[in-house]
Scaffold this active site. Structure first.
Site, short mmCIF file in Angstrom:
data_model
loop_
_atom_site.label_atom_id
_atom_site.label_comp_id
_atom_site.label_asym_id
_atom_site.label_seq_id
_atom_site.Cartn_x
_atom_site.Cartn_y
_atom_site.Cartn_z
N GLY A 38 41.63 10.28 16.84
CA GLY A 38 41.57 9.38 17.72
C GLY A 38 43.06 9.49 18.70
O GLY A 38 44.12 10.06 18.35
N TYR A 147 29.86 18.31 5.48
CA TYR A 147 29.84 17.34 6.36
C TYR A 147 28.50 16.38 6.11
O TYR A 147 28.62 15.13 5.93
CB TYR A 147 30.07 17.68 7.68
CG TYR A 147 29.87 16.61 8.97
CD1 TYR A 147 30.76 15.69 9.27
CD2 TYR A 147 28.66 16.36 9.52
CE1 TYR A 147 30.58 14.92 10.32
CE2 TYR A 147 28.34 15.51 10.34
CZ TYR A 147 29.24 14.54 10.79
OH TYR A 147 29.10 13.50 11.62
N GLY A 276 24.35 29.10 12.40
CA GLY A 276 24.16 27.99 11.73
C GLY A 276 23.51 26.58 12.88
O GLY A 276 23.07 25.60 12.19
C1 UD2 Z 1 25.64 17.68 16.30
C2 UD2 Z 1 26.85 16.95 15.95
C3 UD2 Z 1 27.37 17.61 14.54
C4 UD2 Z 1 26.22 17.48 13.66
C5 UD2 Z 1 24.94 17.93 14.02
C6 UD2 Z 1 23.92 17.96 13.29
C7 UD2 Z 1 28.16 16.72 17.80
C8 UD2 Z 1 29.60 16.79 18.69
N1 UD2 Z 1 27.98 17.30 16.77
O1 UD2 Z 1 25.88 19.14 16.46
O2 UD2 Z 1 28.40 16.67 14.11
O3 UD2 Z 1 25.98 16.03 13.31
O4 UD2 Z 1 24.75 17.45 15.36
O5 UD2 Z 1 22.68 18.56 13.71
O6 UD2 Z 1 27.63 15.69 18.22
N2 UD2 Z 1 26.96 24.41 22.87
C9 UD2 Z 1 26.97 25.34 23.80
N3 UD2 Z 1 28.15 25.70 24.39
C10 UD2 Z 1 29.52 24.93 23.89
C11 UD2 Z 1 29.25 24.02 22.99
C12 UD2 Z 1 27.93 23.85 22.27
O7 UD2 Z 1 25.93 26.18 24.20
O8 UD2 Z 1 30.48 25.21 24.70
C13 UD2 Z 1 25.61 24.34 22.34
C14 UD2 Z 1 25.53 24.41 20.81
O9 UD2 Z 1 25.52 25.72 20.24
C15 UD2 Z 1 24.35 23.62 20.45
C16 UD2 Z 1 24.15 22.30 21.51
O10 UD2 Z 1 25.13 23.19 22.70
O11 UD2 Z 1 23.25 24.45 20.58
C17 UD2 Z 1 24.98 21.20 21.11
O12 UD2 Z 1 26.06 21.41 20.47
P1 UD2 Z 1 27.03 20.32 19.81
O13 UD2 Z 1 28.17 20.85 19.02
O14 UD2 Z 1 27.14 19.25 20.93
O15 UD2 Z 1 25.98 19.39 18.95
P2 UD2 Z 1 25.24 19.93 17.56
O16 UD2 Z 1 23.67 19.35 18.00
O17 UD2 Z 1 25.25 21.30 17.40
#
Ligand code: UD2
Length: 308
Positions: A38, A147, A276
């Site tokens: 934060g 996590y 993952g």
């Molecule tokens: C979210 C949560 C994580 C966990 C997870 C559970 C966030 C930030 N993260 O991960 O804490 O709760 O859900 O399922 O809310 N991506 C790109 N380019 C980038 C970054 C991400 O393509 O530069 C893709 C990533 O590979 C994924 C999607 O965007 O397919 C969403 O990614 P994320 O990290 O925002 O959130 P997520 O759902 O993986």
């Protein structure tokens, strides 16, 4: 006067919650945040806010604070939010993401503190990559990382403790939250904050995979609205609620909306999927709707406000 503790109150979700809570002049807010993620600047200036730069893992400090202040409401939002960090440092993140919760619960139980409600923030991560969609609160739980394990264990401690020791508790599972104040600085930050940062700096954006993965992107104002509703509604106790919009949006579509709203033409590169990564995730929010909260922002409306 209501005394409210917000742990993690300098972070993205916590400080956005404080922004809303402070509008009620009857609220006195205490923030505990170690500023590991934060920022002090996120905290609004008000003589009704007291900020302590402390870790929720300083167990004795937390015990004293809870006993002395006798809060009406506790929003326990402090966490190491990075899944990747929990894989790197599982023992440390376990302390923040689970032990700190148990410490608060034990302090409330042993000292018979009369809190009106304690809310704990869990995550859609608890569902893992089980194919059942949309995710209901009763869908299979398959936590795949430290996590997710800690979020699930904490959430269950909070709810079952509540029942066993007659403490008013509630938990939420956040889906993909986005909005101002979300920090884009880590590769594991929320994808929309990274995308915005790329556009702001006119850099290319990298999509992991084909971009057809979908998520339930929920605007911060709805998250804040939902958690205040659940914390203050006396019938929402000892239950967990999904907090999302109930709608799925592919990454490709969200990128298209972004570029349109900001009239941006940054290059989009496609790379291999992230190890993952979950391909599809979205929430069934019937339980939240039945509790009396209806999300107000579609992704398009939320994005417009976010990007304004
Ligand atoms: C979210 C949560 C994580 C966990 C997870 C559970 C966030 C930030 N993260 O991960 O804490 O709760 O859900 O399922 O809310 N991506 C790109 N380019 C980038 C970054 C991400 O393509 O530069 C893709 C990533 O590979 C994924 C999607 O965007 O397919 C969403 O990614 P994320 O990290 O925002 O959130 P997520 O759902 O993986």
């Amino acid at each position: 006067m209501k005394k409210i503790l917000v742990t993690g109150g300098a972070g993205f979700i916590g400080s956005s919650l404080v922004d809303e809570l402070i509008k009620d002049e009857g609220n006195r807010i205490t923030i505990v945040d170690d500023l590991s993620m934060g920022k002090r600047d996120n905290i609004p200036k008000s003589d009704r806010i007291t900020f302590y730069e402390k870790s929720v893992c300083d167990y004795e400090y937390m015990q004293e604070l809870l006993i002395n202040e006798k809060f009406n409401y506790i929003y326990h939002l402090a966490a190491v939010a990075s899944v990747a960090d929990s894989i790197e440092r599982p023992a440390y993140t376990h302390q923040v993401n689970l032990e700190s919760t148990l410490n608060i619960l034990e302090t409330v139980r042993i000292n018979k503190l009369a809190i009106t409600k304690m809310l704990f923030s869990s995550s859609a991560a608890v569902y893992g990559d089980d194919p059942t969609l949309p995710k209901k609160e009763i869908s299979p739980i398959k936590p795949k990382t430290p996590y997710a394990i800690d979020k699930y264990a904490s959430e269950q401690f909070v709810l079952r403790y509540g029942e066993l020791y007659d403490i008013q508790t509630v938990a939420v599972r956040f889906f993909n939250v986005y909005g101002p104040k979300q920090n884009p600085k880590s590769p594991y930050s929320g994808v929309l904050s990274i995308l915005k940062d790329s556009i702001d700096n006119n850099r290319s954006f990298k999509v992991f995979g084909d971009g057809e993965q979908y998520r339930d992107f929920v605007f911060i104002n709805d998250v804040v609205g939902a958690i205040i509703h659940l914390a203050t509604s006396s019938k929402c106790v000892h239950e967990v609620y999904n907090v999302g919009t109930g709608k799925r949006t592919s990454l490709n579509n969200v990128i298209k909306d972004f570029k349109e709203i900001l009239s941006s033409n940054i290059p989009i590169e496609y790379a291999n999927s992230r190890t993952g990564d979950i391909k599809y995730s979205y929430a069934d929010i019937q339980k939240l709707l039945d509790s009396g909260y209806t999300p107000k922002y579609s992704v398009t409306q939320g994005l417009r406000l976010y990007l304004k």
